[in-house]
Scaffold this motif. Structure first.
Motif, PDB file in Angstrom:
ATOM      1  N   VAL A 147       0.862  -1.185   0.000  1.00 34.18           N
ATOM      2  CA  VAL A 147       0.000   0.000   0.000  1.00 34.18           C
ATOM      3  C   VAL A 147       0.896   1.232   0.000  1.00 34.18           C
ATOM      4  CG1 VAL A 147      -1.786   1.263   1.237  1.00 34.18           C
ATOM      5  CG2 VAL A 147      -1.815  -1.242   1.218  1.00 34.18           C
ATOM      6  N   ARG A 148       0.865   1.973  -1.087  1.00 37.02           N
ATOM      7  CA  ARG A 148       1.746   3.144  -1.238  1.00 37.02           C
ATOM      8  C   ARG A 148       0.950   4.423  -0.997  1.00 37.02           C
ATOM      9  NH1 ARG A 148       4.337   2.672  -6.937  1.00 37.02           N
ATOM     10  NH2 ARG A 148       5.927   4.083  -6.075  1.00 37.02           N
ATOM     11  N   TYR A 149       1.492   5.283  -0.139  1.00 37.78           N
ATOM     12  CA  TYR A 149       0.813   6.551   0.116  1.00 37.78           C
ATOM     13  C   TYR A 149       1.532   7.680  -0.620  1.00 37.78           C
ATOM     14  CZ  TYR A 149       4.368   7.041   3.872  1.00 37.78           C
ATOM     15  OH  TYR A 149       5.532   7.090   4.598  1.00 37.78           O
ATOM     16  N   ARG A 150       0.778   8.704  -0.964  1.00 36.90           N
ATOM     17  CA  ARG A 150       1.357   9.836  -1.684  1.00 36.90           C
ATOM     18  C   ARG A 150       2.478  10.444  -0.852  1.00 36.90           C
ATOM     19  NH1 ARG A 150      -4.250  10.384  -2.968  1.00 36.90           N
ATOM     20  NH2 ARG A 150      -4.561  11.743  -1.149  1.00 36.90           N
ATOM     21  N   HIS A 151       3.498  10.934  -1.562  1.00 42.01           N
ATOM     22  CA  HIS A 151       4.723  11.385  -0.901  1.00 42.01           C
ATOM     23  C   HIS A 151       4.443  12.384   0.219  1.00 42.01           C
ATOM     24  CE1 HIS A 151       8.771  12.538  -0.156  1.00 42.01           C
ATOM     25  NE2 HIS A 151       8.657  13.744  -0.676  1.00 42.01           N
ATOM     26  N   ASN A 152       4.823  11.966   1.436  1.00 44.11           N
ATOM     27  CA  ASN A 152       4.703  12.815   2.633  1.00 44.11           C
ATOM     28  C   ASN A 152       3.282  13.314   2.881  1.00 44.11           C
ATOM     29  OD1 ASN A 152       7.236  12.692   3.791  1.00 44.11           O
ATOM     30  ND2 ASN A 152       8.024  14.531   2.795  1.00 44.11           N
ATOM     31  N   ASP A 153       2.288  12.582   2.367  1.00 38.29           N
ATOM     32  CA  ASP A 153       0.885  12.963   2.563  1.00 38.29           C
ATOM     33  C   ASP A 153       0.333  12.164   3.741  1.00 38.29           C
ATOM     34  OD1 ASP A 153      -1.882  13.360   2.460  1.00 38.29           O
ATOM     35  OD2 ASP A 153      -1.929  13.453   0.266  1.00 38.29           O
ATOM     36  N   MET A 154       0.351  12.763   4.913  1.00 41.78           N
ATOM     37  CA  MET A 154      -0.041  12.062   6.125  1.00 41.78           C
ATOM     38  C   MET A 154      -1.547  11.834   6.210  1.00 41.78           C
ATOM     39  SD  MET A 154       2.807  11.293   7.627  1.00 41.78           S
ATOM     40  CE  MET A 154       3.378  11.003   5.938  1.00 41.78           C
ATOM     41  N   ASP A 155      -2.324  12.694   5.586  1.00 37.59           N
ATOM     42  CA  ASP A 155      -3.772  12.469   5.539  1.00 37.59           C
ATOM     43  C   ASP A 155      -4.087  11.229   4.712  1.00 37.59           C
ATOM     44  OD1 ASP A 155      -4.351  14.663   7.129  1.00 37.59           O
ATOM     45  OD2 ASP A 155      -4.556  16.017   5.412  1.00 37.59           O
ATOM     46  N   HIS A 156      -3.392  11.083   3.600  1.00 39.73           N
ATOM     47  CA  HIS A 156      -3.580   9.896   2.762  1.00 39.73           C
ATOM     48  C   HIS A 156      -3.163   8.639   3.521  1.00 39.73           C
ATOM     49  CE1 HIS A 156      -2.623   7.492  -1.111  1.00 39.73           C
ATOM     50  NE2 HIS A 156      -3.894   7.396  -0.816  1.00 39.73           N
ATOM     51  N   LEU A 157      -2.037   8.707   4.208  1.00 38.99           N
ATOM     52  CA  LEU A 157      -1.574   7.555   4.981  1.00 38.99           C
ATOM     53  C   LEU A 157      -2.577   7.199   6.067  1.00 38.99           C
ATOM     54  CD1 LEU A 157       0.431   5.403   5.840  1.00 38.99           C
ATOM     55  CD2 LEU A 157       1.709   7.172   7.087  1.00 38.99           C
ATOM     56  N   ARG A 158      -3.114   8.184   6.748  1.00 40.10           N
ATOM     57  CA  ARG A 158      -4.101   7.917   7.799  1.00 40.10           C
ATOM     58  C   ARG A 158      -5.326   7.186   7.234  1.00 40.10           C
ATOM     59  NH1 ARG A 158      -5.709   9.566  12.761  1.00 40.10           N
ATOM     60  NH2 ARG A 158      -3.978  11.031  12.999  1.00 40.10           N
ATOM     61  N   SER A 159      -5.781   7.633   6.081  1.00 40.65           N
ATOM     62  CA  SER A 159      -6.956   6.983   5.485  1.00 40.65           C
ATOM     63  C   SER A 159      -6.654   5.533   5.121  1.00 40.65           C
ATOM     64  CB  SER A 159      -7.422   7.754   4.254  1.00 40.65           C
ATOM     65  OG  SER A 159      -6.498   7.635   3.181  1.00 40.65           O
ATOM     66  N   LEU A 160      -5.427   5.260   4.668  1.00 41.75           N
ATOM     67  CA  LEU A 160      -5.044   3.893   4.315  1.00 41.75           C
ATOM     68  C   LEU A 160      -4.869   3.030   5.565  1.00 41.75           C
ATOM     69  CD1 LEU A 160      -2.464   4.750   1.505  1.00 41.75           C
ATOM     70  CD2 LEU A 160      -4.736   3.750   1.193  1.00 41.75           C
TER      71      LEU A 160
END
Length: 391
Positions: A147-160
């Motif tokens: 599961v790859r999150y957008r670069h340094n996008d912590m909101d995206h990582l949280r959703s994943l």
């Protein structure tokens, strides 16, 4: 195998074919390289602290070479675990403030081995999209869900993390300093998220070890987050000027890796002389804080000079300074023109970087003087204008 020539032709037409180019050292000029009989200011090396030709490191390797021989002769789990390994790993654990440490042949093997030992089918790895290829391959080889999150996008990582919260094991892995962009990971936010979602956190300090931290421990220590990171990984091929990689963490982690990390188990140990050289390099990294200060000053000066010239460069304060050109053919011509003007500044193209972001990746060293870098920036500006890269 006719297909191979067709594919190579396609690569060449897209200005994406690579080739091996011979470079050599220049006696008495550690910040330079030699190619085709010409001496070039080396702005493409990872020798950040200028230790690749350090006399004390060379002497430590020479002495151990004479006493221990050329090679280890076996895997570390057979008869290859010589005394220099034991001494180095204790020093590394003390340096990082961890319970234990493990040395592996190189950074690629460390990342693939650690990730493959920690997760498997049914687990999930959250990886920054700009992580190094060794991390990407480690995730693929582990067979865990990638599961790859957008670069340094912590909101995206949280959703994943929320989406995959019920998976058995969760691993967040990131570069500390990203090798092609020179910017930093959002380590404080990553620590908070790993706590909230019960994930393991692995940080690759390949391009930050030796540079950040009071004793060069890395960015995690610089930010005071070292105790919150589960797996510290770093290399000896950049700031240390030698070769190899390390993992630091709990005793349980290191015991697990000794039993499960396939690149460690099934590879011949590093030569004892090389391990002794790493130990001496570690002493120099810890003691010579002036190298970090000089590198920081050089990075600030070079970045400021390029911006003043009108270039748009990546954010950050690391010695990795990307100058985005975009087009593959143009970046190759720009790199060639810089070489003609005395600068070794290698073009970086896809798939190392995303399509449309071909760049010159300038990489600085503590052995570069501020004057050399200001002069280099002026040369880059003039060449950029002549090439149409800078208008």
């Amino acid at each position: 195998m006719e297909w191979m020539e067709k594919e190579l032709k396609t690569l060449a037409e897209a200005s994406l074919e690579r080739s091996l180019r011979e470079h050599g050292t220049v006696s008495g000029l550690p910040g330079y390289t030699k190619r085709g009989g010409r001496t070039l200011l080396n702005l493409s090396s990872n020798n950040y602290l200028g230790l690749a030709e350090h006399p004390a490191i060379i002497e430590a390797m020479r002495e151990t070479l004479l006493s221990e021989g050329v090679g280890a002769g076996a895997s570390r789990l057979v008869t290859g675990n010589r005394s220099p390994y034991v001494q180095l790993e204790q020093s590394l654990a003390d340096w990082q403030g961890c319970e234990a440490a493990l040395v592996i042949a190189n950074g690629y093997m460390a990342n693939t081995g650690v990730i493959g030992a920690l997760v498997r089918r049914g687990d999930v790895v959250f990886s920054d999209r700009l992580n190094h290829a060794s991390i990407v391959d480690g995730v693929v080889l582990s067979r865990a869900e990638n599961v790859r999150y957008r670069h340094n996008d912590m909101d995206h990582l949280r959703s994943l993390l929320n989406k995959y919260r019920d998976h058995r094991r969760k691993l967040i892995v990131t570069d500390a300093v990203f090798s092609m962009d020179g910017d930093q990971a959002c380590l404080r936010e990553l620590v908070a998220l790993k706590r909230e979602y019960g994930a393991m956190l692995m940080v690759d300090e390949a391009h930050s070890g030796g540079i950040y931290g009071r004793r060069g421990e890395g960015l995690c220590h610089e930010l005071g987050l070292q105790d919150e990171v589960d797996i510290h990984m770093g290399t000896f091929s950049k700031s240390f000027g030698v070769y190899g990689a390390y993992i630091c963490g709990s005793r349980s982690l290191i015991r697990w890796l000794v039993n499960k990390a396939r690149p460690l188990i099934y590879s011949t140990a590093l030569p004892p002389a090389l391990v002794a050289g790493i130990s001496k390099a570690l002493e120099v990294v810890i003691a010579d804080h002036w190298r970090r200060e000089r590198l920081s000053e050089a990075s600030r000066s070079f970045r400021s000079s390029l911006r003043a010239a009108g270039f748009i460069i990546g954010a950050g304060d690391s010695p990795i300074v990307p100058l985005i050109v975009g087009d593959n053919e143009t970046v190759l011509r720009f790199s060639g023109a810089l070489e003609e003007n005395g600068l070794a500044a290698v073009a970086i193209r896809p798939p190392t970087v995303p399509d449309g972001t071909a760049r010159i990746r300038f990489s600085l060293s503590a052995v570069h003087s501020v004057k050399e870098l200001i002069d280099a920036a002026d040369c880059i500006r003039t060449t950029g204008i002549q090439m149409g890269v800078l208008r």
